[in-house]
Design a protein around this motif. Structure first.
Motif, PDB file in Angstrom:
ATOM      1  N   ASN A   1       1.046  -1.346  -0.046  1.00 39.26           N
ATOM      2  CA  ASN A   1       0.217   0.201   0.085  1.00 39.26           C
ATOM      3  C   ASN A   1       1.031   1.272   0.061  1.00 39.26           C
ATOM      4  O   ASN A   1       1.509   1.479   0.945  1.00 39.26           O
ATOM      5  CB  ASN A   1      -0.857   0.055   1.147  1.00 39.26           C
ATOM      6  CG  ASN A   1      -1.900   1.196   1.253  1.00 39.26           C
ATOM      7  OD1 ASN A   1      -1.912   2.157   0.337  1.00 39.26           O
ATOM      8  ND2 ASN A   1      -2.997   1.127   1.823  1.00 39.26           N
TER       9      ASN A   1
ATOM     10  N   THR B   1       0.132   4.128   0.365  1.00 40.32           N
ATOM     11  CA  THR B   1      -0.153   5.297   1.508  1.00 40.32           C
ATOM     12  C   THR B   1       0.321   4.834   2.867  1.00 40.32           C
ATOM     13  O   THR B   1       0.237   5.730   3.718  1.00 40.32           O
ATOM     14  CB  THR B   1      -1.536   5.505   1.584  1.00 40.32           C
ATOM     15  OG1 THR B   1      -2.163   4.501   1.687  1.00 40.32           O
ATOM     16  CG2 THR B   1      -1.957   5.921  -0.047  1.00 40.32           C
TER      17      THR B   1
ATOM     18  N   THR C   1      -0.376  14.170  -2.854  1.00 40.00           N
ATOM     19  CA  THR C   1      -0.847  12.906  -2.873  1.00 40.00           C
ATOM     20  C   THR C   1      -0.895  12.517  -1.363  1.00 40.00           C
ATOM     21  O   THR C   1      -0.186  13.419  -0.368  1.00 40.00           O
ATOM     22  CB  THR C   1      -0.159  12.042  -3.730  1.00 40.00           C
ATOM     23  OG1 THR C   1       1.062  11.768  -3.038  1.00 40.00           O
ATOM     24  CG2 THR C   1       0.084  12.326  -5.150  1.00 40.00           C
ATOM     25  N   SER C   2      -1.369  11.357  -0.956  1.00 40.13           N
ATOM     26  CA  SER C   2      -1.140  10.825   0.341  1.00 40.13           C
ATOM     27  C   SER C   2      -0.200   9.793   0.283  1.00 40.13           C
ATOM     28  O   SER C   2      -0.106   8.817   1.385  1.00 40.13           O
ATOM     29  CB  SER C   2      -2.779  10.256   0.730  1.00 40.13           C
ATOM     30  OG  SER C   2      -2.986   9.295  -0.253  1.00 40.13           O
ATOM     31  N   ILE C   3       0.438   9.552  -0.749  1.00 36.80           N
ATOM     32  CA  ILE C   3       1.746   8.627  -0.560  1.00 36.80           C
ATOM     33  C   ILE C   3       2.639   8.787   0.167  1.00 36.80           C
ATOM     34  O   ILE C   3       3.119   9.814   0.830  1.00 36.80           O
ATOM     35  CB  ILE C   3       2.343   8.473  -2.161  1.00 36.80           C
ATOM     36  CG1 ILE C   3       1.247   8.244  -3.214  1.00 36.80           C
ATOM     37  CG2 ILE C   3       3.682   7.653  -2.189  1.00 36.80           C
ATOM     38  CD1 ILE C   3       2.114   8.237  -4.643  1.00 36.80           C
ATOM     39  N   ALA C   4       3.117   7.675   0.952  1.00 39.88           N
ATOM     40  CA  ALA C   4       3.957   7.673   2.027  1.00 39.88           C
ATOM     41  C   ALA C   4       5.347   7.942   1.777  1.00 39.88           C
ATOM     42  O   ALA C   4       5.837   7.916   0.699  1.00 39.88           O
ATOM     43  CB  ALA C   4       4.043   6.541   2.794  1.00 39.88           C
TER      44      ALA C   4
END
Length: 498
Positions: A235, A237, A456-459
Motif C-alpha cells: 500500500n 499510502t 498525494t497521500s503517498i507515504a
C-alpha cells in the motif's frame, strides 16, 4: 519530579566538556583537504561510529520511541532497507569517489557531466539539507522545554526555544569552526558512546520501575501487539510496510549515504577505499541495534504508562521520552539522559555545519574564484561555518509548528533525494547520458517528488524510489534526443588534489 541542581550541573558539565574536547582538535591544516577530510587520517571504526552519530539526531532519540509507543516495531522494516542501501553504496558509489581526489560528492557530477549540473545538485543539497536540519535542530527545544519547563516558567515558549537552540548551536559551532572534520568525527565517537550508554540506562531504569520487570513488560506489550515487526501489505499510502521498508529504505539510504555530502564527506576521509566500505557496512549493524533499542524503550514506556497513568494526557509522542526522563527518572540519571540526548543533537549539527560549509566553498566559491589561494579558502570555510550556523538556528525556530519531527525531517530530505540519486545513477551506470538530459531528468524527478509530498497521500518512504526512477528514465530518454556535449574536465577537482 523535575530536574534539580545536580541534574543541571551534569548537563552543564557535559556541554562544557564536549566543547573543550572538540577544541583539542583545532586544525592547523592549510588545505581544504585537511580541513574538510582530516587529511584522510581517520581509522575506519571511528568513521563508522561517526556515520551513525551523524544520521542520529535528537529527533531520532525522542521520536522513534514515540513510534513504538503509538504503534509498534514496524519502523524496523525501513532500517532493513537501510542495510540494503549501504551495500549498494559500498560497491557502486564508493569506488567512483576513490578514483579521484574529491572533497565533495558533487565534484563527481562535475567530472561526469559538467559545471551546470554540478551547481544544480550542490545547490539543491544546500537548500534541502538546511531545511531538514532545521527540523532536527528544533528537536533540541522539545527536550529543553520538557526538561526545564518548571525552571524557565517566566519565559515564553518562544524565548525558551531560542535559548535552548542558541546555546547548543553556539557550543557546537565553536569546535566545528576550529577543528574541521577531525574535531567533528572524534566528538561524534564520544557523543555516540554517551547517548547509547544513556539509552541503555533508561532501559534498566524502566525495568526497575515496572512491577514484575521484563516478564510483565513483555506480556503487556505483546498482548497489545507492540512487537509487531512485519507488514506484508502493499500500500503506497502506508508508511511502514515490508515493501516500503526494503525498497524505499534502500533507495533512501543509497541517496543519503551515496549522494549527500553529510555522509559522503566521512567516507572520503577514510584512508583507503576498502576502509571506507568497511566503515559504511559496519555502521549499518550499529544502526539496526540502535533503532531496536529506541523502539524497545517506546514499548516499555507504553507498559509503564498503562500501569502508571500520566499526570496529563500525552498529545505529542515526541515529548514522551524526555518527559519521562524529567518526571520519573532518579536525579543524576535524569541529568545524564538529557545530556545524552543533547549529545546526539550536537553530533548531528556539527556534521551538518561541516558538510554545508564544504559544499559552499568547494562546489561554489572555488569554482567561481579558481584564482583564490588555499589560505583564503580556509578562512572562508570558517566564515561559511558561522553563516550556516545562523541559518540553521533561524530555520529551527521556524520549524516550531511542525508535526512529528522525525517524519518531517525525512520527508523534507526525501523530496530532493530522488532527483539526486537519479542523476548519480545516470552518471555511474550509463555512458550515453548527457548533461542536458540529466538536468531535464532531475527537474522532472524533483517536480514529481514535490507533487507526491503536497498533492498525494503517498507515504514519504516511497518518495526517493519513485523520484530516482523517474529522473533516471527521463534523463536517459532525453539524452537520446539531446546532443551529447564533450564531458568537461573539472579544474577544481585537480586543484583539490594538490
Amino acid at each position: 519530579m523535575g530536574l534539580n541542581t545536580l541534574d543541571l550541573g551534569v548537563i552543564a558539565l557535559y556541554l562544557a566538556g564536549v566543547t573543550l574536547f572538540g577544541l583539542r582538535f583545532r586544525s592547523q591544516s592549510r588545505t581544504l583537504k585537511g580541513y574538510f577530510l582530516a587529511d584522510k587520517s581517520i581509522p575506519w571504526w571511528a568513521i563508522s561510529l561517526s556515520i551513525v552519530a551523524a544520521e542520529t539526531s535528537t529527533l531520532t532519540i525522542i521520536s522513534v520511541p514515540g513510534l513504538a509507543y503509538d504503534k509498534d516495531f514496524r519502523f524496523l522494516q525501513l532500517v532493513l532497507g537501510y542495510l540494503l542501501g549501504r551495500i549498494i553504496v559500498s560497491f557502486l558509489f564508493i569506488p567512483q569517489y576513490f578514483r579521484g581526489e574529491l572533497v565533495t560528492a558533487y565534484q563527481l557530477i562535475d567530472r561526469r557531466f559538467g559545471k551546470r549540473l554540478h551547481f544544480i545538485v550542490a545547490g539543491i543539497f544546500l537548500a534541502t539539507r538546511a531545511a531538514a536540519e532545521g527540523v532536527r535542530v528544533f528537536a533540541v527545544a522539545i527536550v529543553i522545554r520538557a526538561a526545564m519547563g518548571a525552571l524557565l516558567g517566566n519565559f515564553s515558549d518562544l524565548s525558551r526555544d531560542i535559548c535552548a537552540i542558541g546555546i547548543v548551536t553556539l557550543l557546537t559551532l565553536a569546535y566545528t569552526f576550529e577543528g574541521g572534520l577531525s574535531a567533528v568525527i572524534w566528538t561524534d565517537v564520544v557523543q555516540l558512546g554517551i547517548y547509547i550508554a544513556g539509552t541503555i540506562t533508561a532501559v534498566f531504569t524502566i525495568l526497575h520501575l515496572v512491577p514484575g520487570g521484563w516478564p510483565a513488560i513483555h506480556s503487556i506489550a505483546a498482548s497489545a501487539d507492540k512487537f509487531r515487526l512485519f507488514d506484508l501489505s502493499f500500500n503506497l499510502t502506508s508508511t511502514y510496510t515490508l515493501w516500503s521498508g526494503l525498497i524505499g529504505g534502500a533507495f533512501l539510504t543509497a541517496a543519503s549515504h551515496g549522494t549527500d555530502q553529510l555522509i559522503v564527506q566521512r567516507l572520503l576521509a577514510a584512508r583507503t577505499q576498502r576502509q571506507s566500505q568497511a566503515a559504511l557496512l559496519t555502521s549499518g549493524l550499529v544502526i539496526f541495534i540502535q533503532f531496536s533499542l529506541f523502539l524497545l524503550i517506546g514499548a516499555m514506556l507504553f507498559v509503564f504508562y498503562r500501569i502508571n497513568a500520566p499526570a496529563s494526557p500525552i498529545t505529542r509522542t515526541d515529548t514522551l521520552f524526555p518527559t519521562f526522563i524529567v518526571t520519573r527518572m532518579p536525579h543524576l540519571i535524569a541529568g545524564l539522559l538529557i545530556a545524552a540526548i543533547l549529545a546526539a543533537a550536537m553530533s548531528n549539527l556539527s556534521a551538518a555545519l561541516n558538510s554545508l560549509s564544504s559544499t559552499t566553498i568547494v562546489d561554489f566559491y572555488s569554482r567561481l574564484r579558481p584564482q583564490s589561494s588555499e589560505a583564503q579558502r580556509i578562512r572562508l570555510s570558517r566564515a561559511s561555518t558561522i553563516f550556516w550556523a545562523l541559518v540553521l538556528f533561524a530555520l529551527a525556530i521556524l520549524s516550531r509548528n511542525g508535526g512529528k519531527v522525525i517524519e518531517n525531517g525525512l520527508a523534507i530530505a526525501s523530496i530532493a533525494y530522488g532527483g539526486l540519486l537519479g542523476v548519480f545513477l545516470l552518471g555511474v551506470l550509463t555512458r550515453r547520458a548527457s548533461e542536458n538530459g540529466a538536468i531535464l531528468g532531475f527537474i522532472v524527478g524533483f517536480a514529481v517528488n514535490l507533487y507526491l509530498r503536497f498533492g498525494t497521500s503517498i507515504a514519504f518512504t516511497w518518495y526517493v524510489a519513485i523520484g530516482s526512477i523517474v529522473t533516471f528514465i527521463t534523463g536517459y530518454l532525453a539524452s537520446h534526443i539531446m546532443p551529447i556535449k564533450p564531458t568537461p574536465v573539472s579544474a577544481e577537482v585537480s586543484q583539490c588534489s594538490n
